[in-house]
Every structure is written in C-alpha cells, then in structure tokens.
Design a protein around this motif. Structure first.
Motif, PDB file in Angstrom:
ATOM      1  N   UNK A 112       0.988  -1.246   0.080  1.00 32.56           N
ATOM      2  CA  UNK A 112      -0.467   0.025  -0.033  1.00 32.56           C
ATOM      3  C   UNK A 112       0.909   1.526   0.279  1.00 32.56           C
ATOM      4  N   UNK A 113       2.400   1.464   0.511  1.00 35.68           N
ATOM      5  CA  UNK A 113       3.091   2.503   0.475  1.00 35.68           C
ATOM      6  C   UNK A 113       3.720   2.761  -0.681  1.00 35.68           C
ATOM      7  N   UNK A 114       3.384   1.287  -1.699  1.00 34.12           N
ATOM      8  CA  UNK A 114       4.548   1.741  -3.270  1.00 34.12           C
ATOM      9  C   UNK A 114       2.900   2.790  -3.845  1.00 34.12           C
ATOM     10  N   UNK A 115       2.033   1.948  -3.508  1.00 31.94           N
ATOM     11  CA  UNK A 115       0.650   3.061  -4.178  1.00 31.94           C
ATOM     12  C   UNK A 115       0.248   4.687  -3.778  1.00 31.94           C
ATOM     13  N   UNK A 116       0.563   4.628  -2.374  1.00 30.38           N
ATOM     14  CA  UNK A 116       0.322   5.916  -1.542  1.00 30.38           C
ATOM     15  C   UNK A 116       1.670   6.974  -1.704  1.00 30.38           C
ATOM     16  N   UNK A 117       2.474   6.599  -2.277  1.00 30.46           N
ATOM     17  CA  UNK A 117       3.304   7.751  -2.661  1.00 30.46           C
ATOM     18  C   UNK A 117       2.689   7.931  -4.211  1.00 30.46           C
ATOM     19  N   UNK A 150      -8.901  14.879  -8.113  1.00 28.33           N
ATOM     20  CA  UNK A 150      -8.304  14.740  -6.624  1.00 28.33           C
ATOM     21  C   UNK A 150      -8.355  13.086  -5.528  1.00 28.33           C
ATOM     22  N   UNK A 151      -7.612  13.783  -4.041  1.00 28.49           N
ATOM     23  CA  UNK A 151      -6.506  12.374  -3.752  1.00 28.49           C
ATOM     24  C   UNK A 151      -8.293  10.845  -3.639  1.00 28.49           C
ATOM     25  N   UNK A 152      -7.892   9.836  -3.952  1.00 29.81           N
ATOM     26  CA  UNK A 152      -7.767   8.914  -3.478  1.00 29.81           C
ATOM     27  C   UNK A 152      -8.371   8.289  -2.448  1.00 29.81           C
ATOM     28  N   UNK A 153      -6.970   8.047  -1.450  1.00 31.96           N
ATOM     29  CA  UNK A 153      -7.421   7.857  -0.236  1.00 31.96           C
ATOM     30  C   UNK A 153      -6.381   9.072   0.747  1.00 31.96           C
ATOM     31  N   UNK A 154      -6.716  10.134   0.912  1.00 26.72           N
ATOM     32  CA  UNK A 154      -6.275  11.046   1.956  1.00 26.72           C
ATOM     33  C   UNK A 154      -5.931  10.373   3.304  1.00 26.72           C
ATOM     34  N   UNK A 155      -7.359   9.687   3.621  1.00 25.59           N
ATOM     35  CA  UNK A 155      -7.177   9.702   5.268  1.00 25.59           C
ATOM     36  C   UNK A 155      -6.157   8.291   5.274  1.00 25.59           C
TER      37      UNK A 155
END
Length: 445
Positions: A57-62, A75-80
């Motif tokens: 998930x970290x590589x996706x978040x970066x 727009x963010x996908x999952x800013x939470x």
C-alpha cells in the motif's frame, strides 16, 4: 541542473518507456505479494522489516501523492491513509499494530491509483517543470517501487516456512578474476548532471582528485571470508574498530547472517532452502563492521565511495566517466546479476562482459558493497523534490553502499547510484570488496 522539454514523437516514446517501466515494476510487486497467503502478508517477519502488505500500500500511496495529486493535480484517492503509510511517522517495528489496509483492499487501492496514473500519463506535458521534465517524477516512482520490491525480497529471505520464490541459478564463471587492480592517480568526474532519472544525492557532477590505489578485482568471496572465520577473526579485537567490536559482542556475531555449521563447512539458508556455502560466490549478509574487520585482517581497507565510483566508471582511454563499468548502455543479463533474475549472487567471474576497462568485475549487481564513506551531499547538493529523500539522512550515522545486488532492479542501479544504511545492518544483500593505498613504485606505473 537543466531541464529539457520533450515534445512530439520524443514525448510519445517517453510515454511508452514510462508505461513499460511502470508495468514491469508492478509485475514484480505482484509476484512478491501473491506467492504468500493473506496471513503471511499481514505478518511481521522481523522487527527490522514491515509487513509485506504495508510495503504494497505504501508504494501506491507514494504514487498517489507524487503523480496523481502533485503532477496531475487530481483529487485524492485515499487521503485518509496518508499518515498510515508515511515511513517517517511510522517506525517499522510499529507497523503491524496499525489499522493497515487488508490485502484485498490494498490491491484494489494500488490498482485504482495506477489507473489514474495511466490516464494522467496519456495527457501530461513533459515541459520544463523540474518534476515532469524528462519524466522525472515517473522515473522516481518506478525507482521507489523497485527499492521497496528489493526490501520485500529481503523480507522474504527473513520469513520462516517453506520456500515460495523460484528462479534459475546464476551463470557459471567463464573467467577467474583474482588479485587487485591498480587505479592510477588523477582526477575523475563523480556524480552526474546528465542522467535524467538520477536522484538528488547523485548530483551534481563534480571533479574529484584521487591518489593511486589498488582495489580487488572481484567482491570478497565466501571462501575467503571463511578463512577469516577459521583464523579466529570474530574473536580477535585487533581487527575490529572499537564500535565494531562492541557490536560484535553485543550481537553475538560469529558468521554471516543465515549461515550455520555443516560438518566441516558451512550451509546457507536462501529463501527457505538450505544449501552448502559455495566458496566462489560473493559473501552476502555481512554488516559494515564485519566487512571492515575482514579488510583489516587481510591487510587492506574498505574503499572510499569515490574510489569505488572511479573503479566503476572511469575510462582510462578517454578520461570520461561512463554510466556503467561497461559503458553507457543499460545492463542486460550478460552484464550483471540484477532484478531478481536469480536469487543469490553469481560466482566470481560469471559476468566478464560487465567488467570495467581496468578489469574490475561485478561492480554492478550481485551484492551491495560497503564503502568506508558516510552519507553526505556532494558539493553544491540541492534537495529535490523533497528533503526526506536524502538530506535528512546525511551525517555520520549511515555508511554508503554501492553497486546494487541481485535483488536490485536496473531502473534503480547505475554507476552513480548511492545506497545507505546503518553499519550494523545485514538483512540487506550486502557484501564488499577491499582496497589499499598504492606504494610509491606502484603509483609510478
């Protein structure tokens, strides 16, 4: 640092290259995370490592932060979940206790982000903005994911249970490099201004003057390291630095990580399988202190970072610095053991096509090589695109490693690429080669 504007056919060629690199990298991530079940993905196999699902998930978040939001302005996908996957806010030892995305949700998240990135890639202008010029941000994300893939591979090496990864053995040696190579005194250009995907700590290119020195023609092998062990090297404080000897005692070091006695010899556990230690393979899973002690025992020292890079890049015929020991072309399977093509270092002499003009072998791939240098910025260093990539690590705490390993991808490996870690770390795919000052007669040659 100059930035080019890429237009027309060149832009389409760059888009195709980026898309291929993104897909190739994601296929490796999928392999590393799909060969084990969900419970294994959520488990922490060592306090030094994250659960595999965190890396996923970290590589996706970066990718979302830099490409979807920053480059794309979407727009963010999952800013939470930003804080959950912030490596600076969440120490590795604490990550299993976080409310991490479970595997199915993590895979859906990274797939959604990737769809948005491909949509963005079709439209982005590779203009003079530093983040998008030459596709830099995309290249940064490819390298980031590949670095985490290597980290996940190291996690696989630490996990218990049956073997799950498969790969053919590396090629057999066709030459027998031995001894040392003289690198003559003089200047060379260290670092780069020309490589479009080089990271901030590889820049800027700068002239370095070095005295003549000798460097091992090949990495230190298991056989040579076993001689150090047999000679009582781990029990003799003469060979160790004060800090190294203290760590050797506290950690109970007596052999490389994953070795155990096997009759009169040694066995080595590689990704769930035990096999006899092969004498002509580069030693791997040793920390900086072990490498330094061996070098002292052998009457040598570890090379400085500049000495390593000159041996890897300097062309004595032209005086210029190449991208790789063999030239400027990207590595192939004939040049180096990279990209998880094999699951352990190749025997010394397996890649003669990858040797430098001076005859130094296997500088790229096989094992990361410890140097005696601590991690610093080059003269004129400028943090880009954020301080946390390199600058916050500068200082005396981290030793520089060079050259990549069998688990390093070609996208994240070149003659200027710099890795760094604590000197006590050995879960990484780390080995070394030795160097020493040339005497007056040698220096005159």
């Amino acid at each position: 640092m100059t930035h080019t504007v890429t237009e027309g056919a060149d832009a389409e060629q760059l888009r195709s290259r980026i898309a291929a690199e993104l897909e190739r990298t994601r296929a490796r991530t999928a392999l590393l995370t799909e060969v084990v079940d969900d419970a294994d993905l959520m488990r922490q196999h060592s306090p030094l490592m994250s659960p595999l699902v965190w890396d996923l998930a970290h590589v996706g978040n970066q990718e979302e932060l830099w490409l979807v939001r920053d480059v794309g302005g979407r727009e963010p996908v999952r800013c939470d979940i930003d804080d959950l996957y912030d490596a600076f806010k969440q120490p590795r030892r604490d990550r299993p206790s976080l409310p991490l995305l479970p595997p199915t949700e993590a895979r859906a998240y990274v797939a959604t982000v990737r769809d948005k990135v491909f949509d963005l890639l079709d439209r982005v202008a590779f203009d003079s903005r530093p983040l998008v010029a030459d596709g830099f941000a995309f290249g940064m994300i490819v390298q980031h994911e590949q670095q985490h893939d290597e980290t996940m591979l190291a996690t696989h090496q630490l996990r218990s249970g049956p073997a799950v990864l498969q790969a053919p053995p590396p090629p057999e040696p066709t030459v027998r490099p031995a001894g040392e190579v003289l690198v003559p005194a003089g200047p060379f250009v260290m670092g780069t201004d020309a490589d479009p995907w080089a990271l901030d700590n590889e820049r800027p290119a700068h002239r370095v003057e070095l005295a003549a020195y000798l460097i091992d023609a090949a990495p230190v092998t298991n056989g040579a390291y076993a001689e150090f062990i047999a000679d009582g090297g781990y029990d003799d404080p003469r060979w160790w630095s004060e800090q190294g000897w203290l760590h050797r005692q506290e950690a109970g070091l007596s052999a490389p990580l994953h070795w155990r006695r096997d009759g009169d010899g040694w066995a080595y556990r590689r990704f769930g399988r035990w096999s006899p230690v092969r004498a002509d393979e580069p030693v791997v899973h040793v920390c900086y202190h072990e490498a330094q002690a061996y070098a002292s025992w052998a009457g040598k020292r570890l090379p400085t970072e500049a000495e390593w890079e000159k041996a890897a890049r300097w062309d004595p015929a032209t005086g210029r610095s190449r991208r790789y020991p063999w030239g400027d072309d990207d590595p192939t399977s004939a040049h180096a053991n990279l990209g998880q093509r094999h699951l352990w270092p190749a025997p010394v002499g397996a890649y003669p096509a990858g040797a430098s003009p001076l005859g130094v072998h296997q500088l790229i791939g096989d094992v990361w090589e410890w140097t005696s240098s601590t991690f610093r910025g080059y003269p004129g260093f400028v943090a880009f695109p954020y301080r946390e990539y390199s600058e916050v690590f500068f200082g005396d705490d981290y030793q520089v490693l060079r050259g990549g390993s069998f688990g390093t991808d070609r996208a994240a490996c070149r003659g200027t690429f710099r890795n760094w870690d604590y000197p006590i770390r050995r879960q990484i795919f780390s080995g070394f080669r030795c160097a020493r000052d040339a005497d007056a007669e040698q220096a005159r040659r």
